[in-house]
Design an enzyme around this catalytic site. Structure first.
Site, PDB file in Angstrom:
ATOM      1  N   ASN A   1      42.759  22.611 -17.328  1.00 50.72           N
ATOM      2  CA  ASN A   1      41.884  21.426 -18.185  1.00 50.72           C
ATOM      3  C   ASN A   1      40.741  22.160 -18.924  1.00 50.72           C
ATOM      4  O   ASN A   1      40.129  21.775 -19.789  1.00 50.72           O
ATOM      5  CB  ASN A   1      41.528  20.358 -17.422  1.00 50.72           C
ATOM      6  CG  ASN A   1      40.490  20.604 -16.549  1.00 50.72           C
ATOM      7  OD1 ASN A   1      40.830  21.592 -15.854  1.00 50.72           O
ATOM      8  ND2 ASN A   1      39.673  19.606 -16.066  1.00 50.72           N
TER       9      ASN A   1
ATOM     10  N   GLY B   1      -9.474   4.652   2.952  1.00 51.52           N
ATOM     11  CA  GLY B   1      -9.110   3.638   3.515  1.00 51.52           C
ATOM     12  C   GLY B   1      -8.376   2.314   3.093  1.00 51.52           C
ATOM     13  O   GLY B   1      -8.202   1.998   1.903  1.00 51.52           O
ATOM     14  N   THR B   2      -7.838   1.594   4.131  1.00 51.26           N
ATOM     15  CA  THR B   2      -7.039   0.416   3.750  1.00 51.26           C
ATOM     16  C   THR B   2      -7.794  -0.506   2.945  1.00 51.26           C
ATOM     17  O   THR B   2      -7.083  -1.373   1.951  1.00 51.26           O
ATOM     18  CB  THR B   2      -6.431  -0.082   4.906  1.00 51.26           C
ATOM     19  OG1 THR B   2      -7.409  -0.434   6.051  1.00 51.26           O
ATOM     20  CG2 THR B   2      -5.236   0.710   5.725  1.00 51.26           C
TER      21      THR B   2
ATOM     22  N   LEU C   1       0.740  -1.222   0.109  1.00 51.29           N
ATOM     23  CA  LEU C   1       0.000  -0.054   0.040  1.00 51.29           C
ATOM     24  C   LEU C   1       0.905   1.117   0.226  1.00 51.29           C
ATOM     25  O   LEU C   1       1.627   1.425   0.928  1.00 51.29           O
ATOM     26  CB  LEU C   1      -0.961   0.023   1.207  1.00 51.29           C
ATOM     27  CG  LEU C   1      -1.699  -1.189   1.402  1.00 51.29           C
ATOM     28  CD1 LEU C   1      -2.660  -1.167   2.474  1.00 51.29           C
ATOM     29  CD2 LEU C   1      -2.471  -1.677   0.140  1.00 51.29           C
TER      30      LEU C   1
ATOM     31  N   ARG D   1      59.581  29.697 -17.327  1.00 48.20           N
ATOM     32  CA  ARG D   1      59.553  30.841 -16.529  1.00 48.20           C
ATOM     33  C   ARG D   1      60.692  31.919 -16.857  1.00 48.20           C
ATOM     34  O   ARG D   1      61.564  31.549 -17.533  1.00 48.20           O
ATOM     35  CB  ARG D   1      59.817  30.327 -14.966  1.00 48.20           C
ATOM     36  CG  ARG D   1      61.168  29.705 -15.011  1.00 48.20           C
ATOM     37  CD  ARG D   1      61.374  29.098 -13.411  1.00 48.20           C
ATOM     38  NE  ARG D   1      62.771  28.622 -13.295  1.00 48.20           N
ATOM     39  CZ  ARG D   1      62.950  27.745 -12.563  1.00 48.20           C
ATOM     40  NH1 ARG D   1      62.254  27.034 -12.001  1.00 48.20           N
ATOM     41  NH2 ARG D   1      64.424  27.436 -12.305  1.00 48.20           N
TER      42      ARG D   1
ATOM     43  N   HIS E   1      50.819  17.452  -2.290  1.00 49.36           N
ATOM     44  CA  HIS E   1      50.399  18.880  -1.346  1.00 49.36           C
ATOM     45  C   HIS E   1      49.606  19.731  -2.619  1.00 49.36           C
ATOM     46  O   HIS E   1      50.215  20.032  -3.547  1.00 49.36           O
ATOM     47  CB  HIS E   1      51.299  19.458  -0.847  1.00 49.36           C
ATOM     48  CG  HIS E   1      52.656  18.611  -0.375  1.00 49.36           C
ATOM     49  ND1 HIS E   1      52.703  18.479   0.893  1.00 49.36           N
ATOM     50  CD2 HIS E   1      53.627  18.281  -1.063  1.00 49.36           C
ATOM     51  CE1 HIS E   1      53.730  17.501   0.976  1.00 49.36           C
ATOM     52  NE2 HIS E   1      54.322  17.540  -0.112  1.00 49.36           N
TER      53      HIS E   1
END
EC number: 2.7.7.23
Length: 460
Positions: A385, A77-78, A8, A439, A362
């Protein structure tokens, strides 16, 4: 013996104060409906019928083709709910389990015992009951002096004597299937609620001198029907205790089990150590000998044997044996780490494969990358990315050395045994055995610092 099941699941669940249908609220990672359906499988039903109503398509999607469905347009009802299953089950020989979809703590073992009791006692109906310290709100089981069940009385219809009874109706039953639907044709709405009570069929069977029995649950918790958030929290607490206890019996050590959250489908091998405040969700597997420290969060991931995960988040990832992660690392979906990889503090990995014995210790981001074995990734390394529209891949060969604070602009390939100098921005292929330096040269101008505002000589 042929078994059937009616679940149910049509109600809205007004007291939940939610747009979500009541049976779709989750307990330990599964909807209440899924918990019930899994327990129902213990009786091996030839056919399961789920009665749906409020937001029926959402409810149907949870079970999909595992169940037949019938629709209850009005919740009357049930008894009325079970009537809806007549088109699926009428006339069939066998035994039918009727159970509410908001009882997530019921176990398959209890349902199997209920069915066996029903069959062995040759009952036309068997009620699953429990003994409640506070029975208020439950239907009461009324027995005669011989201990036979004569009726079930709902709270609003119970007299003073009946309200004192401690044996309650859990809302779960087994019926002779044919007799169930025959009796349902005779029930009325002549009661305080103005509904069709499923419980009224018991009086009909008794009037026909047919045998009605009751099987009493050993664990009252299994009878819990969730009608509000308070009951939902109780169900969650009980389920969490069951889950951790199951794993402890199977050889898992919990330092503080009360603080751990583990969902129902998580698998944990023996000799795993789990500290406090750990969360394991979805279809996660933890291999033998692994240690999960305080604060770790893992979802839908496979963790190999003898790994150590320290206060980190892992999502939809695969870790081979001997991997160490953390503290404060984040493995995002699509990550695969081979044997003995080390991912250290404040490292994030996404959609990448990292070869065995590679280390990123790290402050690093590795995204959409293929990283070879025995690579050293220096602190502060970033794989660039994404250009704002598309993602690109970085490939790093075996035994490469990526210097600290390297910026790797994808698409990019760094060959085997190659090295990037610390502080470099690398945007072109680095061949095997090569060194790449990207760099500016350092320029030192002696004495120039005295001209700057920060220098102590400027404050005189």
């Amino acid at each position: 013996m042929t078994n059937y099941a009616i679940i149910l699941a049509a109600g809205k669940g007004t007291r939940m104060t939610s747009d979500l249908p009541k049976v779709l609220h989750k307990v330990s990672g599964l909807t209440m409906l899924e918990h019930v359906f899994r327990s129902v499988k213990a009786i091996s039903p030839e056919k399961s019928v789920t009665v749906i109503g409020h937001k029926s398509e959402m409810v149907r999607a949870v079970l999909a083709d595992q169940s037949a469905f019938v629709h209850q347009t009005e919740q009357l009802g049930t008894g009325h709910a079970v009537m809806m299953a007549e088109t699926q089950l009428e006339g069939l020989e066998g035994h039918t389990l009727v159970i509410a979809g908001d009882t997530p703590l019921i176990t398959g073992e209890s349902l199997k015992s209920l069915i066996d009791f029903h069959v062995n006692h040759k009952n036309v109906a068997t009620i699953l009951t429990a003994t409640a310290q506070d029975p208020f709100g439950y239907g009461r089981i009324v027995r005669n002096k011989d201990g036979e069940v004569i009726k079930i009385v709902e709270q609003k219809d119970a007299n003073e004597y009946e309200q004192q009874l401690k044996e309650i109706n859990t809302g779960t039953y087994v019926f002779d299937n044919k007799r169930l639907f025959e009796a349902l044709k005779c029930i009325t709405t002549n009661n305080a609620q103005g509904e069709y009570y499923l419980t009224d069929v018991v009086a009909i069977f008794r009037a026909n001198k047919e045998k009605v029995g009751a099987y009493i649950l050993r664990d009252f918790n299994e009878s819990l029907g969730v009608n509000d958030r308070v009951a939902l929290a109780i169900a969650e607490t009980v389920m969490r205790q069951r889950i951790t206890q199951k794993h402890m019996v199977n050889g898992v050590t919990f330092q503080n089990p009360e603080t751990v959250y583990i969902e129902s489908d998580v698998e944990i091998a023996p000799d795993v150590l789990i500290e406090g405040n750990v969360t394991l969700k979805g279809r996660t597997h933890i291999g033998s000998g692994t240690v999960l420290t305080n604060g770790t969060y893992i979802v839908d991931s496979e963790i190999g044997d003898n790994c150590v995960v320290t206060n980190s988040m892992i999502e939809s990832s695969v870790l081979a044996a001997g991997v160490t992660v953390g503290p404060y690392a984040h493995l995002r979906p699509g990550t695969t780490l081979d044997r003995e990889v080390h991912i250290g503090n404040f490292v994030e990995v996404k959609g990448s494969h990292i070869g065995e014995k590679t280390k990123a210790g790290h402050l690093t981001y590795i995204g959409n990358a293929q990283v070879g074995s025995s690579v050293n990734v220096g602190a502060g390394t970033i794989t660039v990315n994404y250009d704002g529209q598309n993602k690109y891949e970085t490939v790093i060969g075996d035994h490469a050395f990526i210097g600290s604070n390297s910026t790797l602009i994808a698409p990019l390939e760094v060959g085997d045994h190659a090295l990037t100098a610390a502080g470099s921005t690398i945007s072109k292929t680095v061949p095997i055995d090569s060194i790449a330096i990207g760099r500016s040269r350092q320029v030192t101008k002696e004495g120039y610092a005295k001209r700057l505002a920060h220098h102590p000589s400027r404050s005189k």
